[in-house]
Design a protein around this motif. Structure first.
Motif, mmCIF file in Angstrom:
data_model
loop_
_atom_site.group_PDB
_atom_site.id
_atom_site.type_symbol
_atom_site.label_atom_id
_atom_site.label_comp_id
_atom_site.label_asym_id
_atom_site.label_seq_id
_atom_site.Cartn_x
_atom_site.Cartn_y
_atom_site.Cartn_z
ATOM 1 N N ILE A 118 0.865 -1.195 0.000
ATOM 2 C CA ILE A 118 0.000 0.000 0.000
ATOM 3 C C ILE A 118 0.895 1.236 0.000
ATOM 4 O O ILE A 118 1.686 1.443 0.922
ATOM 5 N N PRO A 119 0.776 2.038 -1.064
ATOM 6 C CA PRO A 119 1.734 3.135 -1.213
ATOM 7 C C PRO A 119 1.349 4.423 -0.481
ATOM 8 O O PRO A 119 0.184 4.648 -0.150
ATOM 9 N N LYS A 120 2.354 5.252 -0.304
ATOM 10 C CA LYS A 120 2.157 6.613 0.180
ATOM 11 C C LYS A 120 1.790 7.446 -1.044
ATOM 12 O O LYS A 120 2.349 7.231 -2.121
ATOM 13 N N LEU A 121 0.865 8.383 -0.871
ATOM 14 C CA LEU A 121 0.413 9.140 -2.040
ATOM 15 C C LEU A 121 0.718 10.629 -1.918
ATOM 16 O O LEU A 121 0.641 11.197 -0.834
ATOM 17 N N ALA A 122 0.995 11.231 -3.068
ATOM 18 C CA ALA A 122 1.221 12.675 -3.106
ATOM 19 C C ALA A 122 -0.126 13.388 -3.067
ATOM 20 O O ALA A 122 -1.156 12.816 -3.451
ATOM 21 N N GLN A 123 -0.110 14.625 -2.581
ATOM 22 C CA GLN A 123 -1.363 15.398 -2.553
ATOM 23 C C GLN A 123 -1.697 15.888 -3.963
ATOM 24 O O GLN A 123 -0.880 16.542 -4.599
ATOM 25 N N PRO A 124 -2.897 15.563 -4.457
ATOM 26 C CA PRO A 124 -3.270 16.055 -5.786
ATOM 27 C C PRO A 124 -3.621 17.547 -5.724
ATOM 28 O O PRO A 124 -3.846 18.070 -4.638
ATOM 29 N N PRO A 125 -3.704 18.222 -6.881
ATOM 30 C CA PRO A 125 -4.102 19.630 -6.852
ATOM 31 C C PRO A 125 -5.468 19.790 -6.174
ATOM 32 O O PRO A 125 -6.339 18.938 -6.335
ATOM 33 N N ALA A 126 -5.624 20.872 -5.404
ATOM 34 C CA ALA A 126 -6.908 21.108 -4.728
ATOM 35 C C ALA A 126 -7.851 21.882 -5.639
ATOM 36 O O ALA A 126 -9.064 21.783 -5.525
ATOM 37 N N LYS A 127 -7.262 22.704 -6.532
ATOM 38 C CA LYS A 127 -8.104 23.553 -7.383
ATOM 39 C C LYS A 127 -7.907 23.223 -8.856
ATOM 40 O O LYS A 127 -6.824 22.807 -9.272
ATOM 41 N N TYR A 128 -8.969 23.478 -9.624
ATOM 42 C CA TYR A 128 -8.944 23.192 -11.070
ATOM 43 C C TYR A 128 -9.453 24.415 -11.816
ATOM 44 O O TYR A 128 -10.244 25.199 -11.273
ATOM 45 N N LYS A 129 -8.977 24.565 -13.054
ATOM 46 C CA LYS A 129 -9.275 25.804 -13.778
ATOM 47 C C LYS A 129 -10.695 25.867 -14.332
ATOM 48 O O LYS A 129 -11.128 26.908 -14.797
ATOM 49 N N GLY A 130 -11.407 24.759 -14.271
ATOM 50 C CA GLY A 130 -12.766 24.737 -14.805
ATOM 51 C C GLY A 130 -13.138 23.310 -15.147
ATOM 52 O O GLY A 130 -12.307 22.397 -15.044
ATOM 53 N N ILE A 131 -14.385 23.133 -15.570
ATOM 54 C CA ILE A 131 -14.870 21.779 -15.848
ATOM 55 C C ILE A 131 -14.135 21.144 -17.020
ATOM 56 O O ILE A 131 -13.772 19.979 -16.988
ATOM 57 N N LYS A 132 -13.954 21.949 -18.067
ATOM 58 C CA LYS A 132 -13.343 21.390 -19.278
ATOM 59 C C LYS A 132 -11.892 20.953 -19.033
ATOM 60 O O LYS A 132 -11.539 19.806 -19.348
ATOM 61 N N PRO A 133 -11.043 21.841 -18.457
ATOM 62 C CA PRO A 133 -9.678 21.365 -18.178
ATOM 63 C C PRO A 133 -9.656 20.164 -17.235
ATOM 64 O O PRO A 133 -8.811 19.280 -17.373
ATOM 65 N N LEU A 134 -10.612 20.149 -16.304
ATOM 66 C CA LEU A 134 -10.653 19.018 -15.360
ATOM 67 C C LEU A 134 -10.910 17.709 -16.111
ATOM 68 O O LEU A 134 -10.179 16.725 -15.922
ATOM 69 N N PHE A 135 -11.910 17.717 -16.991
ATOM 70 C CA PHE A 135 -12.207 16.457 -17.699
ATOM 71 C C PHE A 135 -11.153 16.122 -18.748
ATOM 72 O O PHE A 135 -10.969 14.940 -19.077
ATOM 73 N N GLN A 136 -10.440 17.143 -19.223
ATOM 74 C CA GLN A 136 -9.307 16.841 -20.114
ATOM 75 C C GLN A 136 -8.238 16.084 -19.320
ATOM 76 O O GLN A 136 -7.622 15.137 -19.818
ATOM 77 N N MET A 137 -8.055 16.502 -18.053
ATOM 78 C CA MET A 137 -7.092 15.796 -17.185
ATOM 79 C C MET A 137 -7.540 14.350 -16.947
ATOM 80 O O MET A 137 -6.713 13.442 -16.922
ATOM 81 N N VAL A 138 -8.855 14.171 -16.770
ATOM 82 C CA VAL A 138 -9.376 12.810 -16.562
ATOM 83 C C VAL A 138 -9.057 11.956 -17.798
ATOM 84 O O VAL A 138 -8.533 10.842 -17.675
ATOM 85 N N LEU A 139 -9.353 12.508 -18.975
ATOM 86 C CA LEU A 139 -9.102 11.750 -20.212
ATOM 87 C C LEU A 139 -7.610 11.423 -20.356
ATOM 88 O O LEU A 139 -7.241 10.276 -20.617
ATOM 89 N N ASP A 140 -6.763 12.452 -20.169
ATOM 90 C CA ASP A 140 -5.312 12.220 -20.298
ATOM 91 C C ASP A 140 -4.843 11.160 -19.304
ATOM 92 O O ASP A 140 -4.011 10.311 -19.626
#
Ligand code: OFO
Length: 172
Positions: free
Chosen positions: A70-92
């Motif tokens: 079970i790994p140690k995890l880095a903190q992900p970004p807390a904020k996102y620039k908007g819905i579209k960039p967020l879902f682009q990140m999901v796709l990538d």
């Protein structure tokens, strides 16, 4: 019995699935705070599914005589620039996960570990579905553009879009 090489590779995938769960959880929390109820529900659910992907790997490694770490995890970004960039990140991110799964499959073939190869086919199909869903969402967002009413409807719709692959499937 897993070879040390396969065990290490599977444990690397455990890290990736755990990171996926953590990233989607951070995105879900941001979306909730921003008032996107449908999007946050979708992402909370997606985060849970990624955790199940991780657990499934850990259990498999242990059953095959290895040790799921079970790994140690880095903190992900807390904020996102908007819905579209967020879902682009999901796709990538999903594209990246698929490519890592493919590498794992390749290692299994080279090592002649057909049991693990067979086990990984579930992940191969899962990734096809997850990528397809993320692409479908991005296509919708491209159509909507910056239209606020469109974003409102998109948020509402997302509650009803089937959650990423395997939401109700066996073996999750
Ligand atoms: Fe979507 O990453 Fe798991 O498999």
């Amino acid at each position: 019995m897993l070879s040390p090489k396969i065990e290490t590779a599977l444990n690397q995938q455990v890290v990736l699935e755990a990171e996926s769960s953590q990233i989607y959880l951070a995105m879900a929390s941001w979306a909730e705070v921003e008032g996107y109820e449908g999007i946050s529900n979708f992402l909370f659910k997606h985060s849970d599914e990624e955790r199940m992907h991780m657990l499934k790997l850990v259990k498999f490694i242990n059953e095959r005589g290895g040790h799921g770490i079970i790994p140690k995890l880095a903190q992900p970004p807390a904020k996102y620039k908007g819905i579209k960039p967020l879902f682009q990140m999901v796709l990538d991110h999903e594209i990246h996960v698929s490519s890592e799964i493919n590498k794992l499959v390749d290692i299994c073939l080279k090592e002649k570990d057909y049991t693990t190869h067979n086990f990984l086919q579930w992940y191969v199909s899962e990734q096809i579905e997850e990528e397809a869903l993320a692409r479908k969402i991005m296509d919708k967002l491209k159509l909507i553009g910056d239209d606020k009413a469109g974003h409102y409807l998109f948020d509402r719709d997302l509650s009803s879009i089937a959650a990423p692959a395997g939401g109700g499937k066996e073996g999750k």
